[in-house]
Write a protein that holds these residues in place. Structure first.
Motif, PDB file in Angstrom:
ATOM      1  N   SER A  59       0.815  -1.212   0.000  1.00 27.60           N
ATOM      2  CA  SER A  59       0.000   0.000   0.000  1.00 27.60           C
ATOM      3  C   SER A  59       0.852   1.266   0.000  1.00 27.60           C
ATOM      4  O   SER A  59       0.354   2.344  -0.290  1.00 27.60           O
ATOM      5  CB  SER A  59      -0.950   0.005   1.203  1.00 27.60           C
ATOM      6  OG  SER A  59      -0.206   0.100   2.403  1.00 27.60           O
ATOM      7  N   GLY A  60       2.118   1.151   0.311  1.00 29.23           N
ATOM      8  CA  GLY A  60       2.977   2.333   0.374  1.00 29.23           C
ATOM      9  C   GLY A  60       3.597   2.650  -0.973  1.00 29.23           C
ATOM     10  O   GLY A  60       3.108   2.276  -2.034  1.00 29.23           O
ATOM     11  N   ILE A  61       4.705   3.376  -0.943  1.00 30.95           N
ATOM     12  CA  ILE A  61       5.385   3.773  -2.173  1.00 30.95           C
ATOM     13  C   ILE A  61       5.963   2.569  -2.891  1.00 30.95           C
ATOM     14  O   ILE A  61       5.980   2.510  -4.122  1.00 30.95           O
ATOM     15  CB  ILE A  61       6.468   4.830  -1.883  1.00 30.95           C
ATOM     16  CG1 ILE A  61       7.056   5.343  -3.187  1.00 30.95           C
ATOM     17  CG2 ILE A  61       7.580   4.287  -1.060  1.00 30.95           C
ATOM     18  CD1 ILE A  61       7.063   6.827  -3.255  1.00 30.95           C
ATOM     19  N   TYR A  62       6.420   1.565  -2.116  1.00 30.64           N
ATOM     20  CA  TYR A  62       6.962   0.363  -2.741  1.00 30.64           C
ATOM     21  C   TYR A  62       5.872  -0.373  -3.519  1.00 30.64           C
ATOM     22  O   TYR A  62       6.118  -0.926  -4.588  1.00 30.64           O
ATOM     23  CB  TYR A  62       7.566  -0.565  -1.689  1.00 30.64           C
ATOM     24  CG  TYR A  62       8.764   0.033  -0.992  1.00 30.64           C
ATOM     25  CD1 TYR A  62       9.932   0.295  -1.693  1.00 30.64           C
ATOM     26  CD2 TYR A  62       8.715   0.351   0.358  1.00 30.64           C
ATOM     27  CE1 TYR A  62      11.027   0.850  -1.068  1.00 30.64           C
ATOM     28  CE2 TYR A  62       9.796   0.902   0.993  1.00 30.64           C
ATOM     29  CZ  TYR A  62      10.963   1.152   0.282  1.00 30.64           C
ATOM     30  OH  TYR A  62      12.043   1.700   0.904  1.00 30.64           O
ATOM     31  N   GLY A  63       4.684  -0.363  -3.002  1.00 29.49           N
ATOM     32  CA  GLY A  63       3.571  -1.002  -3.700  1.00 29.49           C
ATOM     33  C   GLY A  63       3.265  -0.312  -5.010  1.00 29.49           C
ATOM     34  O   GLY A  63       2.990  -0.966  -6.018  1.00 29.49           O
ATOM     35  N   THR A  64       3.325   1.004  -5.016  1.00 31.02           N
ATOM     36  CA  THR A  64       3.080   1.750  -6.245  1.00 31.02           C
ATOM     37  C   THR A  64       4.151   1.439  -7.290  1.00 31.02           C
ATOM     38  O   THR A  64       3.852   1.239  -8.465  1.00 31.02           O
ATOM     39  CB  THR A  64       3.070   3.267  -5.943  1.00 31.02           C
ATOM     40  OG1 THR A  64       2.133   3.516  -4.900  1.00 31.02           O
ATOM     41  CG2 THR A  64       2.692   4.064  -7.168  1.00 31.02           C
ATOM     42  N   ILE A  65       5.393   1.379  -6.837  1.00 29.80           N
ATOM     43  CA  ILE A  65       6.490   1.053  -7.757  1.00 29.80           C
ATOM     44  C   ILE A  65       6.329  -0.361  -8.299  1.00 29.80           C
ATOM     45  O   ILE A  65       6.486  -0.595  -9.500  1.00 29.80           O
ATOM     46  CB  ILE A  65       7.847   1.231  -7.042  1.00 29.80           C
ATOM     47  CG1 ILE A  65       8.082   2.711  -6.741  1.00 29.80           C
ATOM     48  CG2 ILE A  65       8.988   0.669  -7.889  1.00 29.80           C
ATOM     49  CD1 ILE A  65       9.273   2.970  -5.832  1.00 29.80           C
ATOM     50  N   LYS A  67       3.548  -2.113  -8.544  1.00 31.91           N
ATOM     51  CA  LYS A  67       2.385  -2.182  -9.431  1.00 31.91           C
ATOM     52  C   LYS A  67       2.698  -1.621 -10.810  1.00 31.91           C
ATOM     53  O   LYS A  67       2.099  -2.007 -11.801  1.00 31.91           O
ATOM     54  CB  LYS A  67       1.203  -1.433  -8.814  1.00 31.91           C
ATOM     55  CG  LYS A  67       0.596  -2.157  -7.641  1.00 31.91           C
ATOM     56  CD  LYS A  67      -0.506  -1.336  -7.011  1.00 31.91           C
ATOM     57  CE  LYS A  67      -0.996  -1.987  -5.727  1.00 31.91           C
ATOM     58  NZ  LYS A  67      -1.967  -1.166  -5.027  1.00 31.91           N
ATOM     59  N   THR A  68       3.637  -0.702 -10.880  1.00 34.89           N
ATOM     60  CA  THR A  68       4.041  -0.140 -12.161  1.00 34.89           C
ATOM     61  C   THR A  68       5.084  -1.012 -12.834  1.00 34.89           C
ATOM     62  O   THR A  68       5.024  -1.240 -14.047  1.00 34.89           O
ATOM     63  CB  THR A  68       4.618   1.282 -11.951  1.00 34.89           C
ATOM     64  OG1 THR A  68       3.656   2.054 -11.236  1.00 34.89           O
ATOM     65  CG2 THR A  68       4.933   1.949 -13.272  1.00 34.89           C
ATOM     66  N   ALA A  69       6.035  -1.508 -12.077  1.00 33.08           N
ATOM     67  CA  ALA A  69       7.163  -2.240 -12.647  1.00 33.08           C
ATOM     68  C   ALA A  69       6.804  -3.651 -13.078  1.00 33.08           C
ATOM     69  O   ALA A  69       7.321  -4.137 -14.093  1.00 33.08           O
ATOM     70  CB  ALA A  69       8.304  -2.280 -11.646  1.00 33.08           C
ATOM     71  N   ILE A  70       5.954  -4.320 -12.350  1.00 32.06           N
ATOM     72  CA  ILE A  70       5.643  -5.720 -12.675  1.00 32.06           C
ATOM     73  C   ILE A  70       5.013  -5.868 -14.056  1.00 32.06           C
ATOM     74  O   ILE A  70       5.461  -6.704 -14.843  1.00 32.06           O
ATOM     75  CB  ILE A  70       4.783  -6.353 -11.569  1.00 32.06           C
ATOM     76  CG1 ILE A  70       5.639  -6.549 -10.323  1.00 32.06           C
ATOM     77  CG2 ILE A  70       4.181  -7.675 -12.017  1.00 32.06           C
ATOM     78  CD1 ILE A  70       4.898  -7.071  -9.131  1.00 32.06           C
ATOM     79  N   PRO A  71       4.002  -5.083 -14.443  1.00 37.36           N
ATOM     80  CA  PRO A  71       3.463  -5.228 -15.802  1.00 37.36           C
ATOM     81  C   PRO A  71       4.509  -4.917 -16.885  1.00 37.36           C
ATOM     82  O   PRO A  71       4.531  -5.582 -17.932  1.00 37.36           O
ATOM     83  CB  PRO A  71       2.307  -4.228 -15.862  1.00 37.36           C
ATOM     84  CG  PRO A  71       1.912  -4.024 -14.455  1.00 37.36           C
ATOM     85  CD  PRO A  71       3.152  -4.174 -13.662  1.00 37.36           C
ATOM     86  N   ILE A  72       5.365  -3.944 -16.629  1.00 41.22           N
ATOM     87  CA  ILE A  72       6.414  -3.619 -17.609  1.00 41.22           C
ATOM     88  C   ILE A  72       7.359  -4.808 -17.761  1.00 41.22           C
ATOM     89  O   ILE A  72       7.715  -5.185 -18.886  1.00 41.22           O
ATOM     90  CB  ILE A  72       7.174  -2.342 -17.182  1.00 41.22           C
ATOM     91  CG1 ILE A  72       6.234  -1.137 -17.263  1.00 41.22           C
ATOM     92  CG2 ILE A  72       8.425  -2.133 -18.031  1.00 41.22           C
ATOM     93  CD1 ILE A  72       6.801   0.128 -16.654  1.00 41.22           C
ATOM     94  N   LEU A  73       7.755  -5.405 -16.659  1.00 42.36           N
ATOM     95  CA  LEU A  73       8.652  -6.562 -16.714  1.00 42.36           C
ATOM     96  C   LEU A  73       7.988  -7.761 -17.389  1.00 42.36           C
ATOM     97  O   LEU A  73       8.629  -8.484 -18.165  1.00 42.36           O
ATOM     98  CB  LEU A  73       9.123  -6.932 -15.311  1.00 42.36           C
ATOM     99  CG  LEU A  73      10.075  -5.945 -14.643  1.00 42.36           C
ATOM    100  CD1 LEU A  73      10.333  -6.357 -13.203  1.00 42.36           C
ATOM    101  CD2 LEU A  73      11.377  -5.860 -15.414  1.00 42.36           C
TER     102      LEU A  73
END
Length: 84
Positions: A59-65, A67-73
């Motif tokens: 839920s924090g900033i790591y979660g946002t990163i 959620k963005t990085a996993i689909p790109i990878l």
């Protein structure tokens, strides 16, 4: 078991109350042993703790990163060329 002889209804009532309490105690012991067995077989509390930690982490900033990085990878992995 030997037969008890009662001299009054008060003694009978007292004995019935004692038996009722003993029966309730035994019933609660059975319920407790069932709960302990469930906990040992299905460790829901441990799983819930892990899910709570993951939820707090995501839920924090790591979660946002993430959620963005996993689909790109995933897209990169699926679209990469076999020879590379």
């Amino acid at each position: 078991m030997e037969k008890k002889k009662y001299s009054s209804y008060a003694e009978i009532e007292l004995e019935l109350q004692i038996l009722k309490v003993e029966r309730e105690i035994h019933y609660q012991k059975i319920l407790l042993s069932i709960d302990k067995t469930k906990e040992s077989i299905l460790p829901f509390k441990k799983i819930n703790k892990i899910l709570e930690v993951v939820s707090n982490f995501s839920s924090g900033i790591y979660g946002t990163i993430l959620k963005t990085a996993i689909p790109i990878l995933i897209n990169w992995y699926l679209n990469r060329k076999r020879g590379d």
